[in-house]
Design an enzyme around this catalytic site. Structure first.
Site, mmCIF file in Angstrom:
data_model
loop_
_atom_site.group_PDB
_atom_site.id
_atom_site.type_symbol
_atom_site.label_atom_id
_atom_site.label_comp_id
_atom_site.label_asym_id
_atom_site.label_seq_id
_atom_site.Cartn_x
_atom_site.Cartn_y
_atom_site.Cartn_z
ATOM 1 N N HIS A 1 91.497 48.793 28.720
ATOM 2 C CA HIS A 1 92.693 48.339 29.437
ATOM 3 C C HIS A 1 92.342 47.424 30.607
ATOM 4 O O HIS A 1 93.134 46.597 31.005
ATOM 5 C CB HIS A 1 93.519 49.529 29.942
ATOM 6 C CG HIS A 1 94.290 50.202 28.845
ATOM 7 N ND1 HIS A 1 94.978 49.494 27.876
ATOM 8 C CD2 HIS A 1 94.490 51.499 28.551
ATOM 9 C CE1 HIS A 1 95.564 50.343 27.048
ATOM 10 N NE2 HIS A 1 95.271 51.561 27.423
ATOM 11 N N GLU B 1 89.878 52.059 24.167
ATOM 12 C CA GLU B 1 90.712 51.427 25.210
ATOM 13 C C GLU B 1 90.266 51.803 26.638
ATOM 14 O O GLU B 1 91.022 51.651 27.585
ATOM 15 C CB GLU B 1 92.222 51.726 25.064
ATOM 16 C CG GLU B 1 92.810 51.830 23.678
ATOM 17 C CD GLU B 1 92.558 50.656 22.751
ATOM 18 O OE1 GLU B 1 91.658 50.830 21.889
ATOM 19 O OE2 GLU B 1 93.209 49.613 22.846
ATOM 20 N N TYR C 1 89.425 54.867 27.809
ATOM 21 C CA TYR C 1 89.720 56.231 28.264
ATOM 22 C C TYR C 1 88.429 57.073 28.294
ATOM 23 O O TYR C 1 87.357 56.590 27.939
ATOM 24 C CB TYR C 1 90.793 56.864 27.371
ATOM 25 C CG TYR C 1 92.157 56.212 27.544
ATOM 26 C CD1 TYR C 1 92.817 56.274 28.769
ATOM 27 C CD2 TYR C 1 92.770 55.516 26.509
ATOM 28 C CE1 TYR C 1 94.057 55.663 28.954
ATOM 29 C CE2 TYR C 1 94.015 54.905 26.685
ATOM 30 C CZ TYR C 1 94.649 54.986 27.907
ATOM 31 O OH TYR C 1 95.867 54.387 28.085
ATOM 32 N N GLN D 1 107.706 43.617 26.924
ATOM 33 C CA GLN D 1 108.649 43.730 28.031
ATOM 34 C C GLN D 1 109.380 45.070 28.123
ATOM 35 O O GLN D 1 109.677 45.522 29.213
ATOM 36 C CB GLN D 1 109.678 42.595 27.948
ATOM 37 C CG GLN D 1 109.232 41.372 28.705
ATOM 38 C CD GLN D 1 110.188 40.209 28.531
ATOM 39 O OE1 GLN D 1 109.905 39.269 27.808
ATOM 40 N NE2 GLN D 1 111.325 40.272 29.162
ATOM 41 N N ARG E 1 89.794 57.245 17.180
ATOM 42 C CA ARG E 1 89.989 55.832 17.548
ATOM 43 C C ARG E 1 88.789 55.411 18.378
ATOM 44 O O ARG E 1 88.590 55.856 19.508
ATOM 45 C CB ARG E 1 91.299 55.651 18.313
ATOM 46 C CG ARG E 1 91.621 54.191 18.517
ATOM 47 C CD ARG E 1 93.091 53.903 18.527
ATOM 48 N NE ARG E 1 93.323 52.465 18.483
ATOM 49 C CZ ARG E 1 94.296 51.854 19.134
ATOM 50 N NH1 ARG E 1 95.156 52.551 19.843
ATOM 51 N NH2 ARG E 1 94.434 50.543 19.043
#
Ligand code: NAP
Ligand code: SF4
Length: 677
Positions: A255, A167, A169, A342, A217
């Site tokens: 991201h 992601e 990082y 949300q 991951r």
């Protein structure tokens, strides 16, 4: 009991330990991890999921040192003192036979704090802080920090750790050329770029011994320029296997990637091909991830051998009992995650506690409690939108006798409109869930019943919950009564719309309606994975050689010319969700929707609509004008302040406050009120 989900329920034997089924609750930062005094709440949150039958839980990311914080003073484990609160969590989970790993996450340049570091000093587009480049000495220190943190996690009672290497990082910032531009032994070809990841795993394994799970991951698909190819991903996966990783978890997209990876418009299981490709080249168990939310999808992935485990984070926020319902063939009782972000990720990015739109108890297990009532009351709920259904089912679950009145011939309210928007098909599931809850809690549902106050008083209810919702706000300008002026509700219910359209109001619904109008007619099925990848430029080939798995996007020509307008001068869509708004903006931009701001609406004529922009009147030649100008509350049943009534009246959801109406507040309003009655 026989089950259709044998693969999901099959234990995974790791030699020294066994995970009781194939469901992994993936890492999700709730915000509770960051303060020791919140650990009782965090323990209750995980305990609920363990009780619900999940095999393996992975905590939110915990940093190995200060440089690795995602947010200032984020959860860190680097001293013995840090271990103490974690024992509450591991104990709570182990009571129910689940295993739990602590995720070690070093944010690198994604940290939203001034101490950030990375492989190279290149600022990320999603944090204002430019990172310092780690020196050789600092790299070695960071590796040590990972190993010490893993050992402390062992001390806290965790069954293992997950090393967050995807992601975008820190570890990902070393693995890929997108950030890593070093010339030393930590940069250059993939052998050098993966050294940091490999040394971390080696150091952890040396510290914790053999009987401790290490999940890694790994980014299987970077979706950024200069990202790795599948060949490079496989080289890293094999190297990690060799140095002692136990489980290999799928990461998809950085991201900062401008291709969505988890929002609701991403088809279910869209990325499982990449997991299957990696799995072909390693022997260790591989976990599939992203947009897996229902048992049929999970079972198919496992049964076809594409992965050994399935990871779900948000679906287990939505329903902690996902696994036990699956195991007992009660899939229609699952409260499905609709991938809206949300209340979970959007909260995390605003530094608020994550919870769930469809399950307001998520991360509030000790605060929002549904206790059986000792004094059952007769309760009327008026309106079977999500606020009303939430109130009715919670009140009935607590033992009250509940009647739910709905003027229409179906329950669901505004969700019936949302579910026809392309990419929002998941909203069907929430209606299905509530229907089942209504049945199970024996709520007396009266459809096609527009109840009035006299009737409510006559029937002798003790309490009345007004959840009558909203009506679309009408446009009040010259000519706005003309037949070519439609409300968003009329359009989403299928009213014919011309080929040139002006959409008035650019809130969530203005965006939704514009997306709906891009396609010729409503498509009842979600977009296929192939079409979705083509539209977003994702390489269809699982063994991709393109950088980061990206291809040029192929956008279909929209069938309509659309103007989307607002009176404000701020950029359109600025108020949409942090993690999903950009997807909607990109979608409309790609399809050449013209976005106008600072608009004054003057008059509707046979030729179109007259507007004023920058002091100039102009005519937009359109066939249809769709009004998405917010809503007004429907409150006619509510007694006036000084009026005497037999029952006690309460008002919730859109009926209470139409401005900023949203499903998250509606469902929570209903549940919180019903928990107190
Ligand atoms: P909204 O977000 O409040 O937007 C209403 C729009 O109408 C604004 O663009 C506003 O902009 C305009 N407007 C307000 N009064 C007007 C008037 N009298 N005449 C002309 N224009 C007017 O409401 P919504 O779009 O109806 O959405 C309702 C709620 O549903 C949202 O708050 C959201 O929570 C939820 N929702 C979210 C999403 C999502 O995030 N993807 C999607 C759908 C729904 P100006 O005042 O600048 O003209
Ligand atoms: Fe899923 Fe939305 Fe709940 Fe997040 S808030 S867990 S995305 S339903």
């Amino acid at each position: 009991m026989t089950t259709r989900y044998a693969h999901i329920l099959k234990p995974l034997h790791l030699g020294y330990t066994t995970i009781k089924n194939r469901v992994v609750m993936g890492s999700m930062h709730t915000g509770l991890e960051d303060r020791f005094y919140n650990y009782p709440k965090l323990a209750a949150y995980f305990e609920e999921r363990a009780k619900g039958g999940v095999g393996l839980i992975i905590t939110g990311g915990i940093s190995p040192n200060r440089q690795g914080w995602l947010l200032p003073a984020g959860g860190t484990m680097n001293t013995l003192g840090d271990v103490v609160p974690h024992r509450l969590v591991t104990h709570a989970v182990h009571k129910h036979g689940a295993k739990i790993l602590m995720q070690i996450l070093h944010a690198g340049r994604y940290g939203y704090q001034p101490f950030v570091v990375s492989s190279s000093p290149i600022k990320s587009p999603i944090s204002p802080f430019k990172p310092r480049q780690l020196s050789e000495k600092q790299i070695l220190q960071t590796i040590d920090d990972y190993a010490r943190t893993a050992n402390l996690a062992k001390n806290a009672g965790y069954d293992g750790v997950e090393v967050m290497g995807s992601e975008g990082y820190l570890i990902n910032q070393f693995l890929s050329r997108h950030v890593n531009q070093r010339q030393d032994r930590w940069g250059g070809d993939i052998q050098n770029r993966m050294r940091f990841a490999v040394e971390i795993v080696k150091a952890i394994r040396a510290k914790v011994g053999e009987k401790f799970i290490i999940s890694f991951r790994l980014s299987f698909l970077d979706l950024v320029h200069d990202g790795n190819t599948m060949d490079e991903v496989i080289v890293v996966a094999q190297a990690l296997e060799k140095v002692g990783v136990t489980l290999l978890n799928t990461g998809i997209g950085w991201h900062e990637a401008r291709i969505p990876t988890i929002v609701t418009s991403v088809p279910r299981a869209a990325f499982v091909d990449y997991t299957a490709e990696v799995k072909k080249h390693v022997k260790l168990p591989v976990i599939a991830s992203n947009r897996i939310n229902m048992p049929d999808t999970a079972e198919e992935i496992l049964a076809s051998g594409q992965a050994d485990m399935v990871q779900m984070a948000r679906p287990l926020l939505a329903d902690p009992y996902w696994v036990s319902k699956t195991a007992t063939n009660r899939v229609d009782e699952i409260n499905t995650c609709i991938a809206c972000n949300q209340a979970c990720l959007d909260h995390t990015f605003k530094n608020q506690r994550a919870t769930c739109l469809v399950n307001p108890r998520a991360a509030y297990e000790t605060e929002l409690v549904y206790i059986k009532t000792k004094r059952p009351k007769r309760i009327a709920v008026v309106g079977a939108g999500v606020a009303g259904m939430s109130a009715a089912t919670v009140a009935a679950e607590r033992g009250h006798k509940v009647t739910l009145f709905e003027a229409n011939n179906e329950v669901g309210g505004q969700f019936n409109l949302a579910k026809v928007v392309p990419g929002k098909e998941e909203f069907h599931e929430t209606i299905r869930y509530f229907k089942k809850q209504i049945q199970q809690t024996a709520v007396d549902l009266r459809l096609n019943t527009k109840v009035n106050r006299e009737q409510l008083e006559r029937e002798g209810f003790d309490e009345v919950i007004v959840a009558t919702g909203v009506i679309p706000r009408a446009l009040k300008i010259e000519g706005s009564q003309a037949p070519q002026v439609l409300s968003y509700a009329e359009v989403l219910r299928g009213a014919p719309v011309g080929l040139r359209v002006a959409v008035i109001g650019a809130g969530g619904i203005g965006f939704d309606v514009s997306e709906y109008l891009l396609k010729p007619e409503h498509q009842p099925q979600p977009q296929s994975i192939v079409d979705w990848k083509r539209e977003w430029g994702v390489d269809q080939n699982a063994n991709y050689v393109s950088e980061g798995g990206m291809q040029p996007a192929e956008v279909e020509t929209p069938i309509r010319e659309i103007y989307l307008m607002q009176r404000k001068t701020t950029p359109l869509g600025a108020g949409l969700g942090k993690t999903s708004g950009w997807v909607h903006r990109a979608q409309l931009k790609k399809h050449a929707v013209k976005m106008l701001r600072g608009v004054q609406y003057k008059a509707v004529t046979d030729e179109g609509i007259w507007i004023n922009m920058n002091g100039q009147d102009q005519l937009l030649r359109v066939d249809t004008i769709v009004v998405c100008a917010g809503q007004e509350s429907v409150v006619e049943i509510m007694p006036k302040q000084d009026e005497k009534t037999l029952a006690k009246y309460h008002i919730i959801g859109g009926a209470k406050l139409a401005a900023e109406l949203d499903a998250k507040r509606a469902i929570r309003d209903g549940a919180e009120l019903a928990a107190k009655l």
